[in-house]
Design an enzyme around this catalytic site. Structure first.
Site, PDB file in Angstrom:
ATOM      1  N   CYS A   1       0.840  -1.206   0.000  1.00 44.95           N
ATOM      2  CA  CYS A   1       0.000   0.000   0.000  1.00 44.95           C
ATOM      3  C   CYS A   1       0.873   1.254   0.000  1.00 44.95           C
ATOM      4  CB  CYS A   1      -0.909  -0.047   1.231  1.00 44.95           C
ATOM      5  SG  CYS A   1      -1.788   1.475   1.590  1.00 44.95           S
TER       6      CYS A   1
ATOM      7  N   CYS B   1       0.068   3.829   2.683  1.00 43.12           N
ATOM      8  CA  CYS B   1       0.494   3.307   3.986  1.00 43.12           C
ATOM      9  C   CYS B   1       1.969   3.586   4.221  1.00 43.12           C
ATOM     10  CB  CYS B   1       0.257   1.799   4.065  1.00 43.12           C
ATOM     11  SG  CYS B   1      -1.456   1.287   3.926  1.00 43.12           S
TER      12      CYS B   1
END
Length: 111
Positions: A31, A34
Site C-alpha cells: 500500500c 500506507c
C-alpha cells in the site's frame, strides 16, 4: 525504532483490553499511502505528549483474522481503542486528520 506489530487475534484482544488507550495502524506492505503515512504515525508514537497512549501496527495480509474481526475495508485505517472498545477510526492517509485525532484522543484519556 519501529512500532510493535500485533500478529495474532489473541494478542490483539489482550492489548486492547489492557486498560490503556491504544491506536493501531492497519497497513499493508504493498500500500503506497500506507508507506507514506506510516513514518508519520510512528513519529507521533515517540512524542512525550502521547506517552499515555500505546501505538501498534497490524499488517492486514499477515493477520487477516484481526482485519476481518474489526471490519477493515481499506488501508491505511487507524483504529482507536479504549478499555477494549473501538472509539474512533480514520480511513486514509491524511496526516493532519491523523494528528488531530491522536491529539483529541490523548486529551480525552488523560485523568
Amino acid at each position: 525504532m519501529g512500532l510493535p506489530v500485533i500478529k495474532s487475534l489473541a494478542e490483539f484482544t489482550e492489548i486492547i483490553n489492557r486498560g490503556r488507550p491504544v491506536i493501531i495502524d492497519f497497513t499493508a506492505t504493498w500500500c503506497g499511502p500506507c508507506r507514506v503515512i506510516g513514518p508519520i504515525f510512528e513519529k507521533f508514537s515517540g512524542q512525550a505528549q502521547f506517552s499515555g497512549v500505546d501505538f501498534y501496527k497490524i499488517d492486514v495480509d499477515d493477520s487477516p483474522d484481526i482485519s476481518q474481526e474489526v471490519g477493515i475495508r481499506a488501508m491505511p485505517t487507524f483504529m482507536v481503542f479504549n478499555n477494549g472498545n473501538k472509539v474512533d477510526d480514520l480511513v486514509g492517509a491524511d496526516p493532519k486528520a491523523l494528528e488531530v485525532g491522536i491529539v483529541q484522543f490523548a486529551l480525552c484519556t488523560r485523568s
